[in-house]
Design a protein around this motif. Structure first.
Motif, PDB file in Angstrom:
ATOM      1  N   GLU A  52      68.254 -27.745  43.965  1.00 21.62           N
ATOM      2  CA  GLU A  52      67.032 -28.452  43.571  1.00 21.62           C
ATOM      3  C   GLU A  52      67.091 -28.895  42.112  1.00 21.62           C
ATOM      4  O   GLU A  52      66.619 -29.989  41.760  1.00 21.62           O
ATOM      5  CB  GLU A  52      65.813 -27.565  43.812  1.00 21.62           C
ATOM      6  N   TRP A  55      69.211 -31.902  42.069  1.00 16.58           N
ATOM      7  CA  TRP A  55      68.497 -33.017  42.682  1.00 16.58           C
ATOM      8  C   TRP A  55      67.514 -33.642  41.689  1.00 16.58           C
ATOM      9  O   TRP A  55      67.385 -34.854  41.599  1.00 16.58           O
ATOM     10  CB  TRP A  55      67.759 -32.522  43.912  1.00 16.58           C
ATOM     11  N   GLN A  56      66.826 -32.781  40.943  1.00 15.66           N
ATOM     12  CA  GLN A  56      65.831 -33.257  39.983  1.00 15.66           C
ATOM     13  C   GLN A  56      66.461 -33.887  38.739  1.00 15.66           C
ATOM     14  O   GLN A  56      65.782 -34.588  37.986  1.00 15.66           O
ATOM     15  CB  GLN A  56      64.927 -32.093  39.556  1.00 15.66           C
ATOM     16  N   ALA A  60      69.717 -37.037  43.091  1.00 17.49           N
ATOM     17  CA  ALA A  60      69.020 -37.901  44.040  1.00 17.49           C
ATOM     18  C   ALA A  60      69.453 -39.354  43.916  1.00 17.49           C
ATOM     19  O   ALA A  60      69.369 -40.122  44.878  1.00 17.49           O
ATOM     20  CB  ALA A  60      67.510 -37.791  43.834  1.00 17.49           C
ATOM     21  N   GLU A  61      69.920 -39.746  42.733  1.00 17.62           N
ATOM     22  CA  GLU A  61      70.331 -41.133  42.519  1.00 17.62           C
ATOM     23  C   GLU A  61      71.813 -41.363  42.795  1.00 17.62           C
ATOM     24  O   GLU A  61      72.301 -42.494  42.682  1.00 17.62           O
ATOM     25  CB  GLU A  61      70.032 -41.558  41.075  1.00 17.62           C
ATOM     26  N   PRO A  65      74.899 -37.995  47.654  1.00 19.86           N
ATOM     27  CA  PRO A  65      74.486 -36.671  47.154  1.00 19.86           C
ATOM     28  C   PRO A  65      75.190 -35.508  47.857  1.00 19.86           C
ATOM     29  O   PRO A  65      75.535 -34.516  47.218  1.00 19.86           O
ATOM     30  CB  PRO A  65      72.977 -36.651  47.444  1.00 19.86           C
ATOM     31  N   SER A 249      66.726 -30.516  49.326  1.00 24.46           N
ATOM     32  CA  SER A 249      66.318 -31.913  49.237  1.00 24.46           C
ATOM     33  C   SER A 249      67.392 -32.870  49.731  1.00 24.46           C
ATOM     34  O   SER A 249      67.091 -33.907  50.337  1.00 24.46           O
ATOM     35  CB  SER A 249      65.951 -32.256  47.785  1.00 24.46           C
ATOM     36  N   ALA A 250      68.652 -32.537  49.481  1.00 25.54           N
ATOM     37  CA  ALA A 250      69.746 -33.422  49.880  1.00 25.54           C
ATOM     38  C   ALA A 250      69.899 -33.514  51.397  1.00 25.54           C
ATOM     39  O   ALA A 250      70.501 -34.459  51.910  1.00 25.54           O
ATOM     40  CB  ALA A 250      71.061 -32.963  49.258  1.00 25.54           C
ATOM     41  N   GLU A 253      66.456 -35.667  54.598  1.00 24.54           N
ATOM     42  CA  GLU A 253      66.499 -36.929  55.333  1.00 24.54           C
ATOM     43  C   GLU A 253      67.335 -36.804  56.595  1.00 24.54           C
ATOM     44  O   GLU A 253      66.960 -37.308  57.664  1.00 24.54           O
ATOM     45  CB  GLU A 253      67.040 -38.043  54.447  1.00 24.54           C
TER      46      GLU A 253
END
Length: 265
Positions: A52, A55-56, A60-61, A65, A249-250, A253
């Motif tokens: 996380e 990711w932060q 995320a970009e 990822p 988070s990765a 989706e």
């Protein structure tokens, strides 16, 4: 797995972070004398915190990822191997995790070491673990789940089960049995969720499916009957969101896509 739609009302679960859920699981396993699973749950909390944070702070970009996380994982694994080669004598369950943390943090620039360590959860629950006591989890974690099947075959069966549940749910809905239909829809989500966990574990090289057991335990702790009514989504939608929140988070989706794909065209 006994998570299902208890009643058709708007609800919200208690908000507890995934690392804290893993720590609770580690505390439970430690109290049971299951040293290995207590360590695995503690390590899972650390990995989730790290993921996380990454990711932060730009992950995320990234173009890919998951590939970036895999590269970090390989670096951590290499550091742990070097640590194991240098280890001498007996060390406690807590010392194993502390050493693993140092190996993980060492893969990043020294300027962020303190920041990373401050984000990790306490390991006090491991102090009660006796490393000389045989753990009840010495046997491979995949045995009971696979029951002689290959992971690939299990994934196939679970996806078929999800599809079958949804087909019956459509029939129930057409006949006006909406509550029964919604229960079947959630059972489909559970089967698709387990299929995703197994497939993700194999893809990551976790052939003993230890990560599946950990995440499955968190999902099994979800208790819709204990949640307080509130405005917002219905119980089914809330439960789906809670299942998705268990992964990092990765992966969210990909898991959402897996749940949606089970519904077919």
């Amino acid at each position: 797995m006994t998570v299902y739609l208890e009643e058709r009302e708007q609800v919200v679960p208690e908000r507890v972070s995934v690392p804290d859920r893993f720590v609770r699981l580690a505390e439970q396993r430690a109290a049971e004398g299951d040293v290995r699973r207590a360590q695995l749950a503690s390590w899972a909390a650390d990995v989730h915190v790290l993921e996380e944070l990454l990711w932060q702070n730009g992950l995320a970009e990234a173009d890919d990822p998951v590939a970036q996380l895999a590269a970090v994982g390989e670096s951590v694994a290499s550091a742990l191997e070097q640590l194991a080669e240098c280890a001498t004598g007996e060390i406690t369950a807590r010392e194993v995790l502390e050493a693993a943390r140092k190996a993980m943090v060492s893969t990043f620039d020294a300027s962020v070491h303190d920041v990373l360590m401050e984000q990790l959860t306490a390991l006090d629950h491991l102090d009660s673990c006796d490393p000389l006591v045989a753990s009840r989890s010495d046997e491979p974690a995949d045995g009971a789940r696979l029951e002689g099947r290959s992971p690939e075959r299990l994934v196939e069966e679970l996806r078929e089960a999800a599809s079958d549940c949804l087909a019956v749910a459509r029939v129930m809905n057409r006949e006006g049995e909406e509550e029964a239909g919604e229960r079947l829809v959630h059972q489909a989500d559970v089967a698709a969720f387990e299929a995703y966990l197994v497939a993700a574990a194999v893809h990551a090289g976790d052939h003993q499916l230890a990560t599946v057991d950990l995440r499955w335990s968190l999902a099994g702790d979800l208790d819709p009957a204990s949640w307080e009514p509130t405005g917002g989504d219905n119980t089914f939608a809330t439960l789906r969101r809670e299942l998705i929140s268990i992964v990092g988070s990765a992966e969210m989706e990909a898991l959402w896509f897996a749940l949606e794909s089970a519904e077919g065209p």
